[in-house]
Design a protein around this motif. Sequence first.
Motif, mmCIF file in Angstrom:
data_model
loop_
_atom_site.group_PDB
_atom_site.id
_atom_site.type_symbol
_atom_site.label_atom_id
_atom_site.label_comp_id
_atom_site.label_asym_id
_atom_site.label_seq_id
_atom_site.Cartn_x
_atom_site.Cartn_y
_atom_site.Cartn_z
ATOM 1 N N ALA A 87 0.741 -1.169 -0.048
ATOM 2 C CA ALA A 87 -0.042 0.072 0.058
ATOM 3 C C ALA A 87 0.943 1.334 -0.012
ATOM 4 O O ALA A 87 0.288 2.360 -0.636
ATOM 5 C CB ALA A 87 -0.971 -0.008 1.150
ATOM 6 N N THR A 90 1.512 3.021 -3.423
ATOM 7 C CA THR A 90 0.380 3.721 -4.052
ATOM 8 C C THR A 90 0.866 5.299 -3.967
ATOM 9 O O THR A 90 1.303 5.954 -3.222
ATOM 10 C CB THR A 90 -0.936 3.674 -3.239
ATOM 11 O OG1 THR A 90 -1.515 2.217 -3.091
ATOM 12 C CG2 THR A 90 -1.970 4.641 -3.877
ATOM 13 N N SER A 120 -3.934 -2.345 -3.610
ATOM 14 C CA SER A 120 -5.120 -2.559 -2.696
ATOM 15 C C SER A 120 -4.813 -3.626 -1.896
ATOM 16 O O SER A 120 -4.154 -4.732 -2.229
ATOM 17 C CB SER A 120 -6.378 -2.837 -3.482
ATOM 18 O OG SER A 120 -7.210 -3.402 -2.581
ATOM 19 N N SER A 121 -5.178 -3.534 -0.532
ATOM 20 C CA SER A 121 -4.732 -4.624 0.244
ATOM 21 C C SER A 121 -6.279 -5.260 0.583
ATOM 22 O O SER A 121 -6.265 -6.297 1.354
ATOM 23 C CB SER A 121 -4.198 -3.973 1.755
ATOM 24 O OG SER A 121 -5.259 -3.206 2.123
#
Length: 121
Positions: A87, A90, A120-121
């Motif tokens: 993340a 990003t 995206s987690s």
Amino acid sequence: QVQLVESGGGLVLAGGSLRLSCAASGSIFSINSMGWYRQAPGKQRELVARIFSGGSSSYADSVKGRFTISRDNAKNTVYLQMNSLNADDTAVYYCNAVLAPSDNMRYSNYWGQGTQVTVSS
């Protein structure tokens, strides 16, 4: 006129991979280095990786061992292979080139328009 055109951004799950490409075109006499920067919301733009015409490269500590920068000098193109994304990766990723447009002009910084990478987690 010099243009840097990026491609390859997108949405990926944590742990996944993406490959960014950036092609420089237009009036180019010589390229000293090409690299990638990124800027996350609310943060300053930071250097991710850079590769010089001779082939040497450098990386931000946060991406060492996960990202690999490479370059095709014949195509004036730089790539960024990003593995084990998380993340914190990003951001909008910007291509940068330090180049001289002609033999009577000095080296200057040129930038691409940016490509979004979302993990995206």
